[in-house]
Design a protein around this motif. Structure first.
Motif, PDB file in Angstrom:
ATOM      1  N   LYS A 297       0.838  -1.206   0.000  1.00  0.00           N
ATOM      2  CA  LYS A 297       0.000   0.000   0.000  1.00  0.00           C
ATOM      3  C   LYS A 297       0.872   1.254   0.000  1.00  0.00           C
ATOM      4  CE  LYS A 297      -3.399   0.095   3.000  1.00  0.00           C
ATOM      5  NZ  LYS A 297      -4.109  -0.167   4.271  1.00  0.00           N
ATOM      6  N   HIS A 298       1.894   1.225   0.834  1.00  0.00           N
ATOM      7  CA  HIS A 298       2.772   2.389   0.951  1.00  0.00           C
ATOM      8  C   HIS A 298       3.455   2.678  -0.388  1.00  0.00           C
ATOM      9  CE1 HIS A 298       5.365   5.312   2.821  1.00  0.00           C
ATOM     10  NE2 HIS A 298       6.399   4.735   2.238  1.00  0.00           N
ATOM     11  N   LEU A 299       3.939   1.611  -1.032  1.00  0.00           N
ATOM     12  CA  LEU A 299       4.655   1.804  -2.300  1.00  0.00           C
ATOM     13  C   LEU A 299       3.732   2.410  -3.367  1.00  0.00           C
ATOM     14  CD1 LEU A 299       7.314   1.396  -3.843  1.00  0.00           C
ATOM     15  CD2 LEU A 299       6.414  -0.780  -4.640  1.00  0.00           C
ATOM     16  N   LEU A 300       2.546   1.852  -3.498  1.00  0.00           N
ATOM     17  CA  LEU A 300       1.611   2.366  -4.510  1.00  0.00           C
ATOM     18  C   LEU A 300       1.277   3.824  -4.219  1.00  0.00           C
ATOM     19  CD1 LEU A 300      -0.644  -0.817  -4.690  1.00  0.00           C
ATOM     20  CD2 LEU A 300       0.812   0.025  -6.541  1.00  0.00           C
ATOM     21  N   ASN A 301       1.038   4.090  -2.953  1.00  0.00           N
ATOM     22  CA  ASN A 301       0.702   5.443  -2.511  1.00  0.00           C
ATOM     23  C   ASN A 301       1.827   6.433  -2.821  1.00  0.00           C
ATOM     24  OD1 ASN A 301      -1.160   7.084  -1.363  1.00  0.00           O
ATOM     25  ND2 ASN A 301      -0.360   6.864   0.714  1.00  0.00           N
ATOM     26  N   THR A 302       3.051   5.971  -2.636  1.00  0.00           N
ATOM     27  CA  THR A 302       4.243   6.784  -2.906  1.00  0.00           C
ATOM     28  C   THR A 302       4.216   7.339  -4.327  1.00  0.00           C
ATOM     29  OG1 THR A 302       5.569   5.482  -1.404  1.00  0.00           O
ATOM     30  CG2 THR A 302       6.758   6.613  -3.138  1.00  0.00           C
ATOM     31  N   TYR A 303       3.751   6.500  -5.263  1.00  0.00           N
ATOM     32  CA  TYR A 303       3.754   6.906  -6.668  1.00  0.00           C
ATOM     33  C   TYR A 303       2.421   7.532  -7.102  1.00  0.00           C
ATOM     34  CZ  TYR A 303       8.283   4.777  -7.062  1.00  0.00           C
ATOM     35  OH  TYR A 303       9.616   4.501  -6.894  1.00  0.00           O
ATOM     36  N   GLY A 304       1.616   7.894  -6.121  1.00  0.00           N
ATOM     37  CA  GLY A 304       0.367   8.589  -6.445  1.00  0.00           C
ATOM     38  C   GLY A 304      -0.734   7.660  -6.915  1.00  0.00           C
ATOM     39  N   LEU A 305      -0.512   6.350  -6.736  1.00  0.00           N
ATOM     40  CA  LEU A 305      -1.549   5.405  -7.165  1.00  0.00           C
ATOM     41  C   LEU A 305      -2.536   5.173  -6.012  1.00  0.00           C
ATOM     42  CD1 LEU A 305       0.845   3.043  -9.084  1.00  0.00           C
ATOM     43  CD2 LEU A 305      -1.180   4.134 -10.091  1.00  0.00           C
ATOM     44  N   PRO A 306      -3.830   5.054  -6.324  1.00  0.00           N
ATOM     45  CA  PRO A 306      -4.821   4.919  -5.252  1.00  0.00           C
ATOM     46  C   PRO A 306      -4.791   3.543  -4.600  1.00  0.00           C
ATOM     47  CG  PRO A 306      -5.878   4.712  -7.384  1.00  0.00           C
ATOM     48  CD  PRO A 306      -4.434   5.039  -7.661  1.00  0.00           C
ATOM     49  N   ILE A 307      -5.116   3.503  -3.316  1.00  0.00           N
ATOM     50  CA  ILE A 307      -5.155   2.221  -2.616  1.00  0.00           C
ATOM     51  C   ILE A 307      -6.554   1.938  -2.073  1.00  0.00           C
ATOM     52  CG2 ILE A 307      -2.703   2.095  -2.072  1.00  0.00           C
ATOM     53  CD1 ILE A 307      -3.267   3.307   0.641  1.00  0.00           C
TER      54      ILE A 307
END
Ligand SMILES: NC(=O)c1ccc[n+]([C@@H]2O[C@H](COP(=O)([O-])OP(=O)(O)OC[C@H]3O[C@@H](n4cnc5c(N)ncnc54)[C@H](O)[C@@H]3O)[C@@H](O)[C@H]2O)c1
Length: 364
Positions: A297-307
């Motif tokens: 979740k953190h990684l996806l969030n880092t790149y602006g991707l929704p979780i």
């Protein structure tokens, strides 16, 4: 740079082909000369955006050929039988025959459309994929799937039609809007999750350089991510088993895209939320720890991707998953991550478990 110096990886399948990495558009002509002695006529299929940016550079190396540029508007709706028919008419007007070679210059839409055109025009003419989006470079240009859409669904009319080569020029990514970069990142992170925990860590540690589009880091990102795709399709070109792993996050993502009528959620965003839902389900099945779910979740969030996604009905989403192509005999077949560098095909997920995973990615 001479042809021999270009970096390449080989898809080893029924008919093997090279994926060139960091290959200048201007040098494709030299490669074609070295490989296809009988080719005199080339059709470049592209869209208006990409033509303006890159057709001239590509054509510079094709001066010895008779070249026609067939340009379609940008957008997913171009993957249609109508456009296929129009391309066929245009190709015939240009004098295309069985020795004509097609260059698909663009993102996944052009790759799929031009690729399908090449697969059926006069029962198949040679195809070179020249991907210009991150998604196309790491994913859609490799593996030979080509298709157009049907009102009943995406990619319903398609074929396995491997290109003769994939020619990837990293510099084309410089003009790609960030929203399109996100679509490619979602697939690249998915690749990392499936087979390459080192690549997952690379995404964790190279956040700043990736966001700043550092060319050296992007080169490594595209190379490592496309290598995952090459490795998988080399082992299972026709999706009899292993290749299904590439659908990680997609059963959830497609259901979401369908529920939202393909509006308000991009494919990359759908995949991102799908990856999180799959991670929750994997956690419930004992395949990964809560800490690993948080890392994803953190990684996806880092790149602006929704979780997560607002205001969706989990029951509706569960129902929509019944249409997934992987399902067998009414049973839902899902791809689940196992930690952050491995994935498995799960045949034993109950509707209650899937519903629970959906609930965890839906916010009010
Ligand atoms: N065949 C496969 O294995 C496979 C796998 C994944 C996805 N796909 C297909 O790929 C398609 C999505 O591909 P996509 O994400 O590349 O989208 P896309 O082809 O629509 O390209 C996205 C946008 O970027 C623009 N663009 C392309 N290159 C550019 C550049 N270098 N600079 C600036 N703008 C540029 C395009 O004009 C377009 O507007 C879908 O149709 C999907 O079904 C196929």
């Amino acid at each position: 740079m001479s042809l021999a110096e270009l970096q390449k990886i080989e898809v080893t399948a029924a008919r093997s082909y090279p994926v060139f990495l960091g290959a200048p558009l201007e040098e494709l002509g030299e490669y074609l000369h070295s490989q296809f002695k009988d080719v005199e006529h080339i059709l470049i299929v592209t869209n208006q955006v990409v033509a303006e940016l890159y057709a001239e550079r590509l054509q510079k190396g094709l001066l010895d050929y008779r070249v026609n540029l067939l340009t379609v508007p940008a957008g997913e709706t171009e993957k249609s039988l109508e456009r296929l028919s129009q391309l066929t008419t245009a190709a015939l007007r240009c004098g295309a025959d069985r020795h004509t070679l097609v260059i698909a210059l663009g993102g996944g839409v052009i790759g799929d459309l031009a690729g399908f055109f090449a697969s059926v025009f006069m029962r198949g003419i040679r195809l070179i994929q020249v991907p210009t989006t991150l998604l196309a470079q790491v994913d859609s240009s490799i593996g030979g799937k080509v298709a157009v859409n049907h009102p009943a669904g995406k990619n319903i009319i398609g074929a396995f039609y491997p290109p003769r080569a994939v020619w990837t020029d990293f510099t084309t990514l410089e003009s790609l809007p960030w929203s399109e970069v996100e679509n490619g990142l979602a697939e690249s992170i998915k690749h990392a999750l499936i087979t390459d925990s080192g690549l997952f860590e690379f995404f964790e540690t190279q956040e700043e350089s990736i966001k700043q589009r550092d060319p050296v880091i992007w080169r490594e990102m595209v190379t490592r991510s496309s290598t995952v795709k090459v490795t998988i399709v080399s082992q299972d070109e026709q999706e009899q088993g292993l290749r299904a792993l590439l659908n990680l996050g997609h059963s959830f993502g497609h259901a979401l895209e369908t529920a939202m009528n393909y509006r308000g959620v991009t494919h990359g965003q759908g995949v991102s939320i799908g990856l999180v839902a799959a991670a929750y389900l994997a956690n419930a099945k004992g395949l990964m720890t809560g800490a690993e779910v948080d890392r994803i979740k953190h990684l996806l969030n880092t790149y602006g991707l929704p979780i997560e996604i607002k205001g969706q009905d989990p029951e509706v989403l569960l129902h929509l998953m019944q249409a997934d192509k992987k399902n067998q005999g009414g049973r839902k077949i899902l791809i689940l991550p196992q930690g952050t560098g491995q994935a498995v095909i799960a045949r034993d997920c109950t509707d209650a478990e899937i519903l629970d995973a959906w609930k965890q990615v839906i916010s009010v």
